[in-house]
Design an enzyme around this catalytic site. Structure first.
Site, PDB file in Angstrom:
ATOM      1  N   ASN A 156       0.793  -1.226   0.000  1.00  0.00           N
ATOM      2  CA  ASN A 156       0.000   0.000   0.000  1.00  0.00           C
ATOM      3  C   ASN A 156       0.827   1.279   0.000  1.00  0.00           C
ATOM      4  O   ASN A 156       0.318   2.346  -0.328  1.00  0.00           O
ATOM      5  CB  ASN A 156      -0.967   0.014   1.198  1.00  0.00           C
ATOM      6  CG  ASN A 156      -0.259  -0.225   2.512  1.00  0.00           C
ATOM      7  OD1 ASN A 156       0.504  -1.168   2.668  1.00  0.00           O
ATOM      8  ND2 ASN A 156      -0.525   0.634   3.486  1.00  0.00           N
ATOM      9  N   CYS A 328      -2.677   3.989   7.722  1.00  0.00           N
ATOM     10  CA  CYS A 328      -2.689   3.274   8.996  1.00  0.00           C
ATOM     11  C   CYS A 328      -1.635   3.799   9.958  1.00  0.00           C
ATOM     12  O   CYS A 328      -1.689   3.520  11.155  1.00  0.00           O
ATOM     13  CB  CYS A 328      -2.506   1.771   8.780  1.00  0.00           C
ATOM     14  SG  CYS A 328      -0.958   1.327   7.950  1.00  0.00           S
TER      15      CYS A 328
END
Length: 389
Positions: A156, A328
């Protein structure tokens, strides 16, 4: 009204496609398809159930799965939890061993640490210099008591693509289950679960121009009897995930996957062209480095590190929506664990930005962003002299 910044954070989330929004709207309100899919005794429920099953088939079609192998969840985070915890808790014996990597999404890393606390041994593989986890590295880490390997398809932060078929073959030969987090891969990588040796795969709608709050887990035949539910209360989704199904979100995810299939080749070519246009314009910045494999990657995501004194992120953040790390990590403002695993120190990781392109990125966006980034690099020395320890 202030002008909105250019959007280069598609890896964090995508705007819902207008065509997908219409599908959602059609499932809301008394005149729409609002019924409870579990209420199959009347027309409202039956209509909703048909929409849910149609979407299940649409998701399956994009990834080469069978419709009955798709389990609805609230997103890839829940899918990852269901895969890892579900397999670990379904085992007759405690302990055992799983393999993952140091550059996974926090939804995997935090779940793995929870399993460690419960007595499961976990190996966290380091990526190679190009940000990839190799089949050889997995093979060397396999143990007699390894019952699961969990690795992402597309990283990601870097956009690198692991060789999932090759890794899966090694795992299959060993006898463990293989879980793949494909949140960043669906619609960008050609996935064929009919051929790939993968047992579980996680998906998310909001990474593929669908709404937030809906995802899915592919459960292959080897995993079907080796998975324990994590949410109870009605036995929905074959007993694997209870809860009233959100017809509007599910139908929207199906529509998003259909659009991804229809525009797969065209969209990939367009984004690759835009990526090259951006990199060409940034090539004059001294010391600029692209992190991750230059070839084994999707074109959508770029991790760029600037040399010492070569970048002023504060000057850029008002004009371009980008990430200094993955979503995150952003809440804690911590250095990217992915970049640290690649060998970058915290200071160098702090000079790194992630730019991610998507369906609505234009050539004008690229040209404007390039000019802004070059200006931020040119204005950097005074900033770094005062702002860095």
């Amino acid at each position: 009204m202030n002008k909105r910044p250019l959007y280069f954070d598609y890896a964090a989330t995508t705007p819902v496609d207008e065509r997908v929004i219409q599908v959602m709207v059609d499932c809301l309100g008394f005149s729409g398809n609002f019924g409870n899919p579990a209420s199959s005794s009347h027309a409202y429920g039956q209509q909703a159930r048909r929409s849910v099953e149609q979407a299940r088939q649409q998701v399956a079609d994009l990834v080469g799965a069978q419709a009955q192998q798709i389990v609805w969840t609230s997103g890839a985070t829940e899918s990852n939890n269901l895969a890892l915890k579900g397999v670990a808790q379904a085992r007759a014996q405690s302990g055992g061993h799983i393999i993952t990597s140091q550059i996974e999404h926090k939804a995997i890393l935090d779940t793995a640490r929870q399993l460690q606390d419960a007595g499961v041994a976990v190996t966290y593989l380091l990526p190679d210099a190009e940000g990839l986890i190799t089949a050889q590295a997995v093979s060397e880490a396999l143990r007699e008591d390894t019952f699961m390997v969990s690795l992402m398809l597309v990283n990601n932060e870097l956009g690198t693509v692991n060789d999932i078929p090759a890794i899966g073959q090694r795992v299959r030969e060993h006898g463990a289950l293989f879980h793949v987090d494909a949140a960043q891969g669906a619609g960008k990588v050609a996935i064929d679960l009919a051929q790939w040796p993968v047992d579980l795969m996680s998906f998310s709608a909001h990474k593929i121009y669908g709404p937030k709050g809906i995802g899915a887990l592919y459960v292959g035949p080897r995993a079907q009897q080796r998975l324990q539910a994590q949410i109870h209360g009605g036995g929905h989704e074959g007993g694997l995930r209870s809860g009233t199904l959100a017809t509007h979100q599910i139908a929207a995810m199906g529509a998003a996957f259909v659009l991804a299939a229809e525009h797969f080749a065209e969209e990939a070519a367009t984004i690759a062209r835009l990526r090259e246009r951006l990199l060409e314009q940034l090539s004059g910045i001294n010391g600029l480095r692209l992190n991750g494999s230059p070839t084994q990657r999707i074109p959508h995501t770029l991790s760029l590190t600037f040399s010492e004194g070569e970048f002023n992120s504060q000057a850029l953040s008002a004009s371009i929506a980008f990430s200094a790390t993955s979503a995150c990590n952003s809440a804690s403002n911590a250095p990217s664990h992915v970049l640290l695993a690649l060998g970058l120190d915290a200071r160098t990781a702090g000079r790194t930005i992630r730019l991610s392109l998507g369906r609505f990125t234009t050539e004008q966006d690229i040209d404007q962003a390039a000019q802004l980034i070059k200006a931020a690099a040119a204005s950097a020395p005074a900033f770094w002299a005062t702002a860095q320890p």
